[in-house]
Design a protein around this motif. Structure first.
Motif, PDB file in Angstrom:
ATOM      1  N   GLU A 120     111.194  35.153  53.856  1.00 19.58           N
ATOM      2  CA  GLU A 120     110.513  33.868  53.824  1.00 19.58           C
ATOM      3  C   GLU A 120     111.428  32.804  54.382  1.00 19.58           C
ATOM      4  O   GLU A 120     112.556  32.633  53.950  1.00 19.58           O
ATOM      5  N   SER A 121     110.955  32.088  55.376  1.00 20.89           N
ATOM      6  CA  SER A 121     111.722  30.986  55.933  1.00 20.89           C
ATOM      7  C   SER A 121     111.556  29.776  55.047  1.00 20.89           C
ATOM      8  O   SER A 121     110.533  29.569  54.445  1.00 20.89           O
TER       9      SER A 121
ATOM     10  N   GLY B 292     114.303  23.242  50.739  1.00 24.10           N
ATOM     11  CA  GLY B 292     113.880  24.324  49.876  1.00 24.10           C
ATOM     12  C   GLY B 292     112.388  24.604  49.913  1.00 24.10           C
ATOM     13  O   GLY B 292     111.912  25.442  49.194  1.00 24.10           O
ATOM     14  N   GLY B 293     111.631  23.902  50.737  1.00 25.38           N
ATOM     15  CA  GLY B 293     110.190  24.111  50.799  1.00 25.38           C
ATOM     16  C   GLY B 293     109.817  25.362  51.573  1.00 25.38           C
ATOM     17  O   GLY B 293     110.583  25.881  52.378  1.00 25.38           O
ATOM     18  N   ASN B 294     108.639  25.847  51.344  1.00 29.61           N
ATOM     19  CA  ASN B 294     108.130  27.050  51.994  1.00 29.61           C
ATOM     20  C   ASN B 294     107.678  26.717  53.413  1.00 29.61           C
ATOM     21  O   ASN B 294     106.825  25.865  53.610  1.00 29.61           O
TER      22      ASN B 294
ATOM     23  N   ALA C 204      92.495  33.555  63.999  1.00 30.16           N
ATOM     24  CA  ALA C 204      93.135  34.843  64.272  1.00 30.16           C
ATOM     25  C   ALA C 204      93.392  35.607  62.976  1.00 30.16           C
ATOM     26  O   ALA C 204      93.470  36.833  62.973  1.00 30.16           O
ATOM     27  N   PHE C 205      93.508  34.877  61.869  1.00 28.89           N
ATOM     28  CA  PHE C 205      93.794  35.491  60.574  1.00 28.89           C
ATOM     29  C   PHE C 205      92.581  35.513  59.657  1.00 28.89           C
ATOM     30  O   PHE C 205      92.518  36.301  58.732  1.00 28.89           O
ATOM     31  N   ALA C 206      91.654  34.593  59.885  1.00 24.31           N
ATOM     32  CA  ALA C 206      90.473  34.456  59.024  1.00 24.31           C
ATOM     33  C   ALA C 206      89.217  34.772  59.828  1.00 24.31           C
ATOM     34  O   ALA C 206      88.663  33.902  60.482  1.00 24.31           O
TER      35      ALA C 206
ATOM     36  N   TYR D 275      94.260  34.734  51.118  1.00 23.23           N
ATOM     37  CA  TYR D 275      95.072  34.291  52.250  1.00 23.23           C
ATOM     38  C   TYR D 275      96.019  33.164  51.834  1.00 23.23           C
ATOM     39  O   TYR D 275      97.206  33.188  52.126  1.00 23.23           O
ATOM     40  N   CYS D 276      95.480  32.184  51.115  1.00 17.78           N
ATOM     41  CA  CYS D 276      96.283  31.039  50.690  1.00 17.78           C
ATOM     42  C   CYS D 276      97.344  31.433  49.673  1.00 17.78           C
ATOM     43  O   CYS D 276      98.447  30.893  49.696  1.00 17.78           O
ATOM     44  N   SER D 277      97.016  32.356  48.796  1.00 19.05           N
ATOM     45  CA  SER D 277      98.015  32.842  47.842  1.00 19.05           C
ATOM     46  C   SER D 277      99.164  33.513  48.570  1.00 19.05           C
ATOM     47  O   SER D 277     100.325  33.340  48.213  1.00 19.05           O
ATOM     48  N   GLY D 278      98.825  34.277  49.603  1.00 19.17           N
ATOM     49  CA  GLY D 278      99.844  34.966  50.385  1.00 19.17           C
ATOM     50  C   GLY D 278     100.794  34.020  51.103  1.00 19.17           C
ATOM     51  O   GLY D 278     101.935  34.373  51.381  1.00 19.17           O
TER      52      GLY D 278
END
Length: 133
Positions: free
Chosen positions: A4-5, A10-12, A23-25, A46-49
């Motif tokens: 995880e970048s 420190g944010g995601n 492309a993902f949904a 998707y959002c949880s991931g």
């Protein structure tokens, strides 16, 4: 977290890597297709991931009036949501200065209200039917 970048604060950074949500949904939410439940499950997963589910369910709040990172992620998430809606739905749920949580609630209310009306319509049609031989 492995793989995880993150930014220096420190944010995601994972959500920032998605530029083309379609492309993902693969599901596009449409009032004329009965796909709300599938779309909702797919989108929540998707959002949880991507670690932004708190924006969707309202548990993620800005740290203050000037929490730029929170606002940026929320806006990005709104763009993801808009990218999976038909144009007619976008016109129905777009409100200035809304959060993705309020957008999510508006979409949910629209489909739940529509579902109840559809059930009543079908029950009425069923009652109007006569059995033929």
């Amino acid at each position: 977290m492995i793989g995880e970048s993150s930014n220096p604060n420190g944010g995601n950074m994972k959500p920032y890597t998605i530029t083309k949500i379609k492309a993902f949904a693969p599901l596009i939410l449409d009032l004329n297709q009965l796909n709300y439940d599938s779309w909702r499950e797919f989108f929540q997963t998707y959002c949880s991931g991507f670690g932004v589910h708190g924006h969707l369910n309202g548990t993620s709040k800005p740290k203050g009036d000037k929490d730029g990172e929170w606002t940026t992620i929320d806006s990005l998430f709104k763009m993801w949501t808009y990218g999976t809606l038909t144009y007619s739905l976008i016109n129905m749920v777009t409100k200035p200065s809304s959060t993705v949580h309020s957008l999510w609630l508006d979409i949910e209310a629209l489909f739940h209200n529509n579902k109840d009306a559809h059930i009543m319509q079908l029950e009425n049609e069923l009652q109007q039917m006569t059995m033929g031989d």
